[in-house]
Design an enzyme around this catalytic site. Sequence first.
Site, mmCIF file in Angstrom:
data_model
loop_
_atom_site.group_PDB
_atom_site.id
_atom_site.type_symbol
_atom_site.label_atom_id
_atom_site.label_comp_id
_atom_site.label_asym_id
_atom_site.label_seq_id
_atom_site.Cartn_x
_atom_site.Cartn_y
_atom_site.Cartn_z
ATOM 1 N N LYS A 82 0.813 -1.221 0.000
ATOM 2 C CA LYS A 82 0.000 0.000 0.000
ATOM 3 C C LYS A 82 0.840 1.263 0.000
ATOM 4 O O LYS A 82 0.336 2.335 -0.296
ATOM 5 C CB LYS A 82 -0.968 0.002 1.194
ATOM 6 C CG LYS A 82 -2.044 -1.062 1.056
ATOM 7 C CD LYS A 82 -3.290 -0.743 1.849
ATOM 8 C CE LYS A 82 -4.345 -1.809 1.575
ATOM 9 N NZ LYS A 82 -5.565 -1.634 2.325
ATOM 10 N N LYS B 298 -8.265 -10.232 -8.967
ATOM 11 C CA LYS B 298 -9.436 -10.582 -8.154
ATOM 12 C C LYS B 298 -10.412 -9.410 -8.109
ATOM 13 O O LYS B 298 -10.012 -8.246 -8.186
ATOM 14 C CB LYS B 298 -9.026 -11.031 -6.747
ATOM 15 C CG LYS B 298 -8.629 -9.929 -5.801
ATOM 16 C CD LYS B 298 -8.680 -10.384 -4.341
ATOM 17 C CE LYS B 298 -8.715 -9.156 -3.438
ATOM 18 N NZ LYS B 298 -9.077 -9.400 -2.077
ATOM 19 N N LYS C 96 -12.821 -4.193 -4.062
ATOM 20 C CA LYS C 96 -13.418 -2.869 -3.889
ATOM 21 C C LYS C 96 -12.545 -1.786 -4.490
ATOM 22 O O LYS C 96 -13.031 -0.767 -4.945
ATOM 23 C CB LYS C 96 -13.552 -2.547 -2.396
ATOM 24 C CG LYS C 96 -14.652 -3.304 -1.692
ATOM 25 C CD LYS C 96 -14.550 -3.024 -0.191
ATOM 26 C CE LYS C 96 -15.120 -4.160 0.618
ATOM 27 N NZ LYS C 96 -14.456 -4.329 1.902
HETATM 28 P P1 ATP Z 1 -10.019 -4.183 -0.931
HETATM 29 O O1 ATP Z 1 -10.192 -4.277 -2.389
HETATM 30 O O2 ATP Z 1 -10.231 -2.799 -0.387
HETATM 31 O O3 ATP Z 1 -8.793 -4.883 -0.431
HETATM 32 P P2 ATP Z 1 -11.722 -6.394 -0.675
HETATM 33 O O4 ATP Z 1 -12.803 -6.249 -1.675
HETATM 34 O O5 ATP Z 1 -10.584 -7.289 -1.010
HETATM 35 O O6 ATP Z 1 -11.231 -4.983 -0.289
HETATM 36 P P3 ATP Z 1 -11.890 -7.025 2.178
HETATM 37 O O7 ATP Z 1 -12.742 -6.157 3.037
HETATM 38 O O8 ATP Z 1 -10.413 -6.863 2.249
HETATM 39 O O9 ATP Z 1 -12.411 -6.889 0.653
HETATM 40 O O10 ATP Z 1 -12.212 -8.547 2.439
HETATM 41 C C1 ATP Z 1 -13.357 -9.032 3.051
HETATM 42 C C2 ATP Z 1 -13.377 -10.533 2.842
HETATM 43 O O11 ATP Z 1 -13.696 -10.850 1.483
HETATM 44 C C3 ATP Z 1 -12.033 -11.208 3.129
HETATM 45 O O12 ATP Z 1 -12.258 -12.403 3.855
HETATM 46 C C4 ATP Z 1 -11.481 -11.525 1.744
HETATM 47 O O13 ATP Z 1 -10.642 -12.655 1.777
HETATM 48 C C5 ATP Z 1 -12.753 -11.769 0.933
HETATM 49 N N1 ATP Z 1 -12.591 -11.433 -0.490
HETATM 50 C C6 ATP Z 1 -12.314 -10.212 -0.994
HETATM 51 N N2 ATP Z 1 -12.260 -10.230 -2.347
HETATM 52 C C7 ATP Z 1 -12.511 -11.503 -2.741
HETATM 53 C C8 ATP Z 1 -12.625 -12.171 -4.020
HETATM 54 N N3 ATP Z 1 -12.464 -11.512 -5.157
HETATM 55 N N4 ATP Z 1 -12.904 -13.489 -4.038
HETATM 56 C C9 ATP Z 1 -13.078 -14.164 -2.866
HETATM 57 N N5 ATP Z 1 -12.996 -13.608 -1.626
HETATM 58 C C10 ATP Z 1 -12.724 -12.289 -1.541
#
Ligand code: ATP
Length: 329
Positions: free
Chosen positions: A111, A194, A197
């Site tokens: 980050k 992946k 967000k």
């Molecule tokens: P950011 O993009 O801001 O890192 P994020 O969308 O990855 O956010 P988090 O809040 O970090 O989401 O994760 C919440 C949960 O969702 C975690 O357990 C993470 O492992 C899961 N997760 C996030 N993105 C995916 C994905 N594309 N596929 C499967 N699981 C996911």
Amino acid sequence: MPRVLSCIQPSGAVHLGNYLGALRNWVSGQDEADAFHGIVDLHALTSVQEPGVIGAQTVELAAVLFAVGLDPERATVFVQSHVPEHARLAWLMECTVSYGELSRMTQFKDKTAKGGTEFVPAGLFTYPALQAADILLYDTDQVPVGDDQRQHIEITRDIAVRFNQRYGEVFRLPEAVVPKAGARVMDLQEPSNKMSKSSSAESGIIYLMDAPSVITKKFKRAVTDSENEVRYDRAEKPGVSNLLDILAACTGGDPEALAGEFTQYGALKVAAAEAVVAMLEPIQSRYAELMEDRAELARLLGIGAGKAHAVASATYRRATEAIGFLPAG
Ligand code: ATP
Ligand code: LTN
């Protein structure tokens, strides 16, 4: 019953990856474990700084968690800032982890890698100490997380071991539980990344609250490849394989077997969109009802905060007594 804790940041709208990779497992796990689920608003403060935003996103996320099926009678759903022991134990954790250990965390390195002049809060650096506090406060046995979080659970264990060596056995050592394959939903526009967000294009992300017409449109425009053979091959055909994975995850099927049922990309896209719309429909209507009744949401979060606080305050007291602070007279 094992004690399970997992948390999610109220840092943006929940997407299909969050649901299929995390939230759905939280729901299915609530009968097999004593489950605690935190909405970690203090962590979100490392990335969201506009006034009023975190609170609004916290309410929305709470409504999502109840709408997907977390049952306040069985699972403890709470807001991190409602339980003051998180911030208090985090300080003790910061004094138990070293600067060098925090410097080696890949999330912090990633980050901040871009360099530049952007404001980097110190909280981004000490983030793992707060996460360790989250986990250790609840005498957690298992932490269900995505692969990206393994290092955070490792450092939590290291902190717990060091604290126990210094002050006596206070903390239980947690384990990471990483879900089986298929829990990685990819971006519809950039299927090698992946779904996330923070990814660039909205068109590649299916939000849980997207209207059916929006979901259909996003699937229609999903990136595939220039062949026209429907085959499950993550490396060679990431776009098509992601559609098959999503369809399989929604219908309980097997992606390789499903591939045999389609001869055209168009039909696969329609089937995936329909499966997602059907899966999300009841969630969306429960969400709408819950958001109409803020008092009920507040009541449910109040119950969660009470249960969480009862456990967290006992653990925090154990920690401070082991250190031997002078009790207030
Ligand atoms: P950011 O993009 O801001 O890192 P994020 O969308 O990855 O956010 P988090 O809040 O970090 O989401 O994760 C919440 C949960 O969702 C975690 O357990 C993470 O492992 C899961 N997760 C996030 N993105 C995916 C994905 N594309 N596929 C499967 N699981 C996911
Ligand atoms: N860092 C995690 C969120 C998180 C968490 C936790 C997960 C904060 N505290 C405790 C499990 C247990 C993330 O970014 N997904």
